[in-house]
Design a protein around this motif. Structure first.
Motif, short mmCIF file in Angstrom:
data_model
loop_
_atom_site.label_atom_id
_atom_site.label_comp_id
_atom_site.label_asym_id
_atom_site.label_seq_id
_atom_site.Cartn_x
_atom_site.Cartn_y
_atom_site.Cartn_z
N PRO A 99 42.41 17.61 31.51
CA PRO A 99 43.78 17.12 31.33
C PRO A 99 43.98 15.68 31.78
O PRO A 99 44.97 15.05 31.39
N GLY A 100 43.11 15.14 32.60
CA GLY A 100 43.26 13.76 33.06
C GLY A 100 42.56 12.73 32.19
O GLY A 100 42.50 11.56 32.57
N SER A 101 42.03 13.13 31.03
CA SER A 101 41.35 12.16 30.17
C SER A 101 42.33 11.12 29.64
O SER A 101 43.47 11.46 29.29
N PRO A 102 41.92 9.85 29.60
CA PRO A 102 42.83 8.81 29.10
C PRO A 102 43.14 9.01 27.63
O PRO A 102 42.35 9.56 26.86
N VAL A 103 44.34 8.57 27.24
CA VAL A 103 44.82 8.73 25.87
C VAL A 103 44.70 7.39 25.15
O VAL A 103 45.15 6.36 25.67
N PRO A 104 44.10 7.34 23.97
CA PRO A 104 44.06 6.09 23.20
C PRO A 104 45.46 5.57 22.93
O PRO A 104 46.41 6.35 22.80
N PRO A 105 45.63 4.26 22.85
CA PRO A 105 46.97 3.71 22.62
C PRO A 105 47.49 4.08 21.24
O PRO A 105 46.73 4.33 20.31
N GLY A 106 48.81 4.14 21.13
CA GLY A 106 49.45 4.39 19.84
C GLY A 106 49.64 5.84 19.50
O GLY A 106 50.26 6.16 18.47
N ILE A 107 49.12 6.78 20.32
CA ILE A 107 49.27 8.20 20.04
C ILE A 107 49.74 8.88 21.33
O ILE A 107 49.48 8.41 22.44
N PRO A 108 50.45 10.02 21.21
CA PRO A 108 51.02 10.66 22.41
C PRO A 108 50.01 11.43 23.25
O PRO A 108 50.21 11.63 24.44
#
Length: 764
Positions: A99-108
């Motif tokens: 659950p702590g994985s970073p999220v790519p920009p531009g997506i939720p």
């Protein structure tokens, strides 16, 4: 005095109103072009920053310039480039490990297995294209769209595909990242094919190339009717006005025109911004918001241009400051000295040094190396122009056989600075065009034309092994999630059958590794298959299996520049091998080559079959696409050079028109006196033509020569290649440009009859 200056400027009659309007319009054009240049530089930086995550995702040691705080659970990341109908698709395969994985920009959120997020442009393409040609490569369903904050351009094709960590674990090039960079250093502007490092050097030279013509244009605009104003101010001095009062009135007059022009220039910029945003300077259009101006840019233009106008007005009054009769008692100004050519020679010397010693290895070092050299050359053309004009005028006067040539030569020698000022902008534009043309033509010629003819665009190549690869140039396949090691296994018969069943596919050839291969780049091929893919050549007579050395590893990007290369294998005869044909299907595969009829459907369906069979490993490319990628940097440079050249010529043309009109207005009294002495109008027209043609031709020859010499030295320093002849197109373009310039000057000749009548001499 300020009130008096405003009254004289705004209420000075029709002549003052026309002068104010023309000056303001000319300043507006120059300011608009300068603002577009500054905004384009800011736009490229913004575009590069938004695409940073597609090139340099970041690692556990990423800086604070990242999307979200570093997470405890890494994100498995695999970035690659796909291809569809000649356009690049930036593909990012990701897998969250917690659950702590970073999220790519531009997506939720991070897409789960079987889900993907696509950019708006790619979403439209997926809806309008059969799944067998495009959608089948990605699988799953679309969970949403990628926001503009993560897209370099409005039409960017970007997709983020979710997987399980195990699916990506064995994919070559995959990595675990704990933060995703959204700013900072980028090696390449995503999808543009141009390195950010190279763009820094290009932008420095391009900004310089546009800056000088714009400044000269603004200076010429603020000097409209300078002689007329000198006479008016001299009359004020005779009436008792002090030098300070005259200077204040002149400053007010220049400031009003400049401020009005600056305001109109900002309006022109905002009107043109949507149009400029659609120009693919980096290979992609801009978002309109990218073309923004910083506070420093606004203050620089809003304050700098009026200050420049006041300075030009102040310089124009130097004779009035000495004496109120200084305008009437005109004396020949001191002739330009030979020291004016020193900056020109110094610029050549700087480039010559780096041509001999080689260019610095860092981007900053290259900028510091080349920028001063081109700056000195540009300044040198401005400073040396009057001296060269004087030299040409003296030659014209000594060799004159007709009165027009003699009068023109004497007048040019009397004030070569004013004569050169009219053509200075055009000369700088010619210098820029010569440098750009010399560099681009040489790189295109030296790198070699795209090879393979029509077969290059019809033949799809999926390379598994066979030497170093770079992004988009091929695929060094390794183990996939199913455990299939392509470098050690044959291509399944089902995959070959699916390829051959596609309408438009004319043949499929597999190049195998195996015994008898002399080197890692050498393979074995069935002669029966080879006959169906003529782009690979043919077997020797009587051979059933041949030894083949395919040339697919075309250098990509800046490293390819300056290297001659031709990857064509059409007509190549490959020697026979001793391996029996029945053994080939069991040997490891190195390359799969698919020959098609050239239709987009056949190429894209074949590409989809290969990528669906071997996911996570990039895109198969046609030979033509490989050549296009290898030449993408050159193509981008040529496009940028065309933009700079066209902008420079537009500015220079406006400057020439303004200067020609101002020159005729300032000289109407002496021309009127010549008319009174019996000089025919035809002779005056010849004088005006020669006065414009001599500095134009002399300085144009020097500018073209200096530009080609600078291009040669730059090519030696940066790429270790020599200048190639720019060809007849360049020389014809130069001649055409000079003729058009002379034509623009000729359009002002009918004014001579109106402004040189007896009443003009009497009123003056």
């Amino acid at each position: 005095m300020i009130r008096l200056g405003l009254r004289l400027t705004l209420g000075g009659g029709r002549e003052a109103a026309v002068r104010l309007a023309v000056t303001a319009a000319a300043v507006a054009v120059g300011v608009g072009m300068l603002l577009v240049t500054l905004a384009a530089i800011n736009g490229i930086k913004a575009q590069s920053a938004r695409g940073a995550w597609l090139v340099n995702p970041g690692t556990s040691g990423s800086s604070a310039a990242s999307h979200g705080a570093p997470g405890r659970d890494p994100l498995v990341w695999l970035q690659g480039t796909d291809q569809f109908d000649g356009r690049a698709i930036e593909r990012v395969d990701v897998a969250a490990t917690g659950p702590g994985s970073p999220v790519p920009p531009g997506i939720p959120r991070v897409p789960g297995p079987g889900q993907f997020y696509a950019s708006p442009a790619l979403s439209r393409l997926l809806r309008s294209t059969p799944a067998a040609e495009l959608g089948g490569r990605f699988g799953g369903r679309q969970a949403g769209t990628i926001g503009p904050s993560a897209l370099p351009a409005p039409d960017s094709l970007v997709i983020v595909i979710g997987h399980t960590p195990r699916q990506l674990a064995g994919a070559p090039g995959s990595a675990k990242v704990t933060s995703i960079a959204t700013a900072g250093s980028t090696a390449v502007i995503a999808g543009a094919g141009a390195s950010a490092a190279t763009l820094e050097v290009i932008l420095a030279v391009a900004a310089l190339a546009l800056l000088f013509p714009v400044l000269m244009f603004i200076s010429a605009a603020t000097r409209l009717a300078a002689a007329r104003r000198e006479q008016r101010f001299a009359a004020m001095r005779l009436a008792g006005a002090t030098p300070r009062q005259v200077s204040l009135i002149a400053a007010v007059e220049a400031s009003v025109a400049a401020v009005a022009g600056v305001a109109a220039g900002f309006g022109l910029f905002f009107a043109l911004r949507p149009v400029v945003a659609g120009i693919p300077i980096t290979g992609q259009p801009f978002f309109p918001g990218d073309l923004s101006l910083s506070l420093a840019d606004i203050l620089l233009i809003a304050i700098g241009v009026p200050v420049l106008a006041v300075a030009a007005a102040r310089i124009a009054l130097r004779r009035v400051q000495i004496s109120p009769l200084g305008v009437s008692r005109r004396v020949t100004p001191a002739p330009p000295r030979a020291w004016r050519v020193i900056p020109l020679l110094a610029g050549i010397g700087v480039l010559a040094y780096f041509a001999a010693a080689g260019h610095p290895r860092t981007t900053g070092g290259q900028t510091l190396a080349f920028f001063p050299g081109f700056l000195l050359l540009t300044v040198g053309l401005v400073t040396a122009g009057p001296w060269l004009t004087m030299a040409g005028a003296r030659v014209l006067a000594r060799s004159a056989r007709r009165p027009a040539a003699l009068i023109a030569g004497r007048r040019l020698a009397d004030n070569p600075r004013a004569a050169y000022r009219a053509v200075g902008g055009l000369i700088l534009a010619l210098f820029v065009a010569s440098v750009a043309t010399g560099v681009i033509v040489t790189l295109v010629a030296d790198h070699g034309a795209p090879a393979g003819g029509a077969q290059a665009g019809n033949t799809l190549v999926d390379q598994f092994t066979g030497g170093p690869t770079s992004p988009g140039s091929g695929r060094a396949h390794a183990a996939t999630a199913t455990g299939l090691a392509l470098a050690e296994a044959p291509v399944p018969a089902t995959v070959l059958a699916r390829l051959r069943a596609i309408p438009g596919v004319r043949g499929v050839t597999v190049i195998h590794a195996g015994p008898g291969a002399a080197s890692p780049g050498t393979g074995l091929v069935s002669c029966a298959q080879l006959t169906s893919t003529p782009a690979l050549g043919r077997c020797a007579a009587g051979a059933r299996v041949a030894t083949i050395t395919p040339r697919f590893n075309v250098p990509i990007g800046t490293a390819a520049l300056g290297r001659a290369g031709n990857t064509s294998m059409t007509g190549k005869v490959w020697p026979a091998a001793t391996v029996p044909p029945g053994r080939l299907p069991r040997l490891p595969a190195r390359v799969v080559v698919v020959a098609t009829d050239g239709s987009a459907a056949a190429i894209e369906r074949s590409r989809t079959v290969l990528e669906a069979a071997y996911p996570y490993l990039g895109s198969a490319l046609t030979i033509g696409e490989r050549n296009a990628q290898a030449r993408a940097q050159i193509t981008q440079w040529q496009h940028d050079a065309d933009v700079v050249i066209l902008a420079s010529l537009a500015i220079a043309g406006c400057s020439l028109a303004v200067s020609a009109a101002a020159g005729l207005t300032d000289r109407k009294r002496p021309f009127s006196l010549l008319r009174l002495t019996g000089v025919p109008l035809r002779l005056l027209r010849g004088v005006v033509t020669l006065e414009s043609a001599v500095p134009l031709i002399v300085a144009a020859a020097i500018a073209a020569g200096a530009g080609l010499l600078a291009a040669d030295l730059f090519l030696h320093a940066q790429f270790s290649v020599s200048l190639r002849s720019p060809g007849t197109t360049y020389y014809l373009s130069v001649i055409a440009g000079l003729l058009i310039s002379l034509g623009a000057i000729a359009t002002t000749l009918p004014l001579l009859n109106r402004i040189t009548g007896p009443e003009t001499a009497r009123n003056e």
